[in-house]
Design a protein around this motif. Sequence first.
Motif, mmCIF file in Angstrom:
data_model
loop_
_atom_site.group_PDB
_atom_site.id
_atom_site.type_symbol
_atom_site.label_atom_id
_atom_site.label_comp_id
_atom_site.label_asym_id
_atom_site.label_seq_id
_atom_site.Cartn_x
_atom_site.Cartn_y
_atom_site.Cartn_z
ATOM 1 N N LEU A 1 12.950 98.434 164.165
ATOM 2 C CA LEU A 1 13.878 97.627 163.348
ATOM 3 C C LEU A 1 13.904 98.127 161.905
ATOM 4 O O LEU A 1 14.974 98.205 161.277
ATOM 5 N N VAL A 2 12.736 98.465 161.368
ATOM 6 C CA VAL A 2 12.701 99.011 159.996
ATOM 7 C C VAL A 2 13.558 100.268 159.923
ATOM 8 O O VAL A 2 14.376 100.435 159.003
ATOM 9 N N ALA B 1 26.203 102.660 148.446
ATOM 10 C CA ALA B 1 27.477 102.124 147.962
ATOM 11 C C ALA B 1 27.309 101.498 146.578
ATOM 12 O O ALA B 1 28.152 101.669 145.688
ATOM 13 N N ILE B 2 26.204 100.775 146.395
ATOM 14 C CA ILE B 2 25.962 100.152 145.094
ATOM 15 C C ILE B 2 25.788 101.220 144.021
ATOM 16 O O ILE B 2 26.364 101.146 142.931
ATOM 17 N N ASP B 3 24.989 102.253 144.368
ATOM 18 C CA ASP B 3 24.775 103.330 143.395
ATOM 19 C C ASP B 3 26.089 104.028 143.054
ATOM 20 O O ASP B 3 26.368 104.322 141.888
ATOM 21 N N ALA B 4 26.872 104.282 144.120
ATOM 22 C CA ALA B 4 28.152 104.962 143.876
ATOM 23 C C ALA B 4 29.057 104.108 143.003
ATOM 24 O O ALA B 4 29.734 104.599 142.095
ATOM 25 N N ARG B 5 29.068 102.811 143.290
ATOM 26 C CA ARG B 5 29.929 101.927 142.492
ATOM 27 C C ARG B 5 29.440 101.843 141.048
ATOM 28 O O ARG B 5 30.236 101.858 140.114
ATOM 29 N N LEU C 1 16.008 101.248 161.947
ATOM 30 C CA LEU C 1 17.440 100.962 162.176
ATOM 31 C C LEU C 1 18.081 100.307 160.945
ATOM 32 O O LEU C 1 19.197 100.669 160.556
ATOM 33 N N LEU C 2 17.349 99.351 160.360
ATOM 34 C CA LEU C 2 17.939 98.696 159.176
ATOM 35 C C LEU C 2 18.026 99.660 158.000
ATOM 36 O O LEU C 2 18.963 99.595 157.196
ATOM 37 N N PHE D 1 21.146 101.645 158.936
ATOM 38 C CA PHE D 1 22.457 100.958 158.975
ATOM 39 C C PHE D 1 22.659 99.905 157.887
ATOM 40 O O PHE D 1 23.776 99.431 157.715
ATOM 41 N N LEU D 2 21.597 99.509 157.209
ATOM 42 C CA LEU D 2 21.780 98.445 156.210
ATOM 43 C C LEU D 2 21.413 98.920 154.805
ATOM 44 O O LEU D 2 22.294 99.054 153.940
ATOM 45 N N TYR D 3 20.117 99.185 154.603
ATOM 46 C CA TYR D 3 19.699 99.465 153.219
ATOM 47 C C TYR D 3 20.324 100.757 152.689
ATOM 48 O O TYR D 3 20.794 100.798 151.547
ATOM 49 N N PRO E 1 23.171 102.553 153.551
ATOM 50 C CA PRO E 1 24.583 102.489 153.155
ATOM 51 C C PRO E 1 24.841 101.537 151.990
ATOM 52 O O PRO E 1 25.617 101.868 151.071
ATOM 53 N N ILE E 2 24.186 100.373 152.034
ATOM 54 C CA ILE E 2 24.453 99.398 150.964
ATOM 55 C C ILE E 2 23.972 99.922 149.616
ATOM 56 O O ILE E 2 24.688 99.857 148.621
ATOM 57 N N LEU E 3 22.759 100.475 149.576
ATOM 58 C CA LEU E 3 22.236 100.980 148.305
ATOM 59 C C LEU E 3 23.048 102.176 147.818
ATOM 60 O O LEU E 3 23.306 102.311 146.611
#
Lengths: 238, 257
Positions: free
Chosen positions: B18-19, B33-37, B21-22, B25-27, B29-31
Amino acid sequence: MEITSDSHVLWEGYGIRLNATVFFTWVVMAVLVVGSWLITRKLEATDAASRWRTALEVIVVTIEGQIAEMMPGEQRRFIPFVGTLFLFIAVSNLLLVVPGFSPPTASLSTTTALALCVLVSVPAFGVAERGVGGYLAQYLKPTILMLPFNVIGEFSRALALAIRLYGNIMSGVVIAAILLGVAPLLFPVVMDLLALLTGMIQAYIFAVLAMVYIASAVGPPKLRDIQPVESETLEEER
Amino acid sequence: MAIDWITVVAQIVNFAILVWLLKRFLYGPILRAIDAREAEIQARMTEAAQARADAARQEAEYRAKSDALDHERAAALEAIQDEAADLRREMDTKVRAEADAERAAWSGQLQAERRAFLSELRGRAVQGVARLTRKALADMADEALEDRLAAKFESELRAFASDLATAASDSAGETAVVATAFDLPQKRREEIEKTLQHILGEGVPVRFDTSQDNAFGLVLTFAGVQVAWTIDAYLDELESDIEGRLKAPTNRTERAA
């Protein structure tokens, strides 16, 4: 009444026994992974933020913020472990409201497994950060006489983590089951609401304590990890 | 409260998966995206700051250009005004000079016309008076004008005899000239010549000068002395009167001009 879901075998064959704990763990994993994949599969920085994406960003940024409060500086390497602890426990406890769902965190095996993960990750992060010698040296502080107590403390806090989470969640499930037999109307709903609150708090406590243990093993942040404070930020604060 | 160690191992494996996979698929891409933004926002902020600085610089440049243009325009306007004032003064002076010249020419022409008119008037008046007097004397007194003028001239010569004699004594060989505007009868000529020789002396030559340009009457010129018996005094009075009448409207015209 079953106190733990470990003994509830759902499927058995080929020498393998699939109990309810593992099955519902997979359910939680599926919810988390599939949900994350659906939201982030076409993620672009320039996309307009959807409500799901915003929700995920809020969760991740909040986790990052909580870690940063305990360990100033760039500590993103802890997010996957600590964040997964929180999300797994939180989602497991939230799914309590789904009829028929048995939260894996109500199993002492699951909480023990999570505590063992913390028990292993703490020295792993500490060794990665400070080296083997540097990490082991902290067991000799303040004196070499404290070595046995430090080792005992290391295991006892892992044990406390496992028992605390298991006890809180299992007690909520058991109390709801008992009340369902005694007063089947309304009262179990109130207890389930209380169990939701307790479950979220326990998830937070488990993750925060894991982070505290890791932070104590890693030691104070290096200067390079601390982001310089922008002068504009200081002016805004003034 | 038993621990199923197989389940514990399975859960550890599940958690590790789970660590991963997350993180996948989660941390991650989200991080990212946040950095890019955040990077994009930072880039936009930098770009905006640069644009603001460029705008401020361009504003300063345009303001400086505008000020320079204002100064140039003011200087050009002042130069044009000075040039216009000089041109106006020059044209004013030129026009005044032309007007003065025209007025002088007109005044000179007017004076010439007036003089010509008065001269012609004087001549016509002499002729008219002479003709009228001659006719009146002839018709009413059976006398000739020239005879009466000559007789009167002789009496005038006698009245100034002493002065003429003094002049004759101071001169030597000068001719006494008697100027007339009409022909004198021979008899009158001889009488005048006789009278003059009586006053001036026997040796003084006498010459008669007859011309239309002479004054109407008789004029003796001898040794700087002149004795005249003409109608010039009347004509002068008439001319003065007419000239006075002519000048009045002329002055009004000049004032109007």
